[in-house]
Design a protein around this motif. Structure first.
Motif: not given
Length: 112
Positions: A36-63
């Motif tokens: 959707a964002l047209g960005e590389s997986q490492p870049k998106v993952s890094r940004h998601l990690a930052q959002l999770r670190k400050v408490g804006l997101l949560i994540d969960g693994r399914v398979g």
């Protein structure tokens, strides 16, 4: 969670648009956000990690998939700020939504 931390976290277009997409979709995996964002997986993952670190997101693994969603205890002022940002004229967000709609190999979704 303080206001300055949230505003700093959302000051980047990739992080803001990821949050807005998650607000609209409820839950997305990294591959969906990457497409959707047209960005590389490492870049998106890094940004998601930052959002999770400050408490804006949560994540969960399914398979093999890691799904992200807005933190359920997001303060009401932060939710209101996201709603207002979503209501604004945001061409990259519209393009990201179109790209997500066209994505045929979304995890857990039927192919086009």
């Amino acid at each position: 969670m303080d206001t300055l931390t949230v505003i700093k976290a959302l000051s980047d277009a990739t992080r803001l648009n990821a949050m807005l997409l998650l607000q609209l979709e409820g839950e997305l995996c990294v591959c969906e956000l990457t497409e959707a964002l047209g960005e590389s997986q490492p870049k998106v993952s890094r940004h998601l990690a930052q959002l999770r670190k400050v408490g804006l997101l949560i994540d969960g693994r399914v398979g093999q998939w890691v799904y992200y969603r807005l933190h359920p205890q997001l303060p009401s002022w932060a939710k209101a700020m996201l709603r207002e940002a979503q209501a604004g004229d945001n061409l990259p967000l519209r393009e990201a939504r179109r790209a997500l709609e066209k994505m045929c190999n979304r995890p857990g979704k039927l192919c086009c």
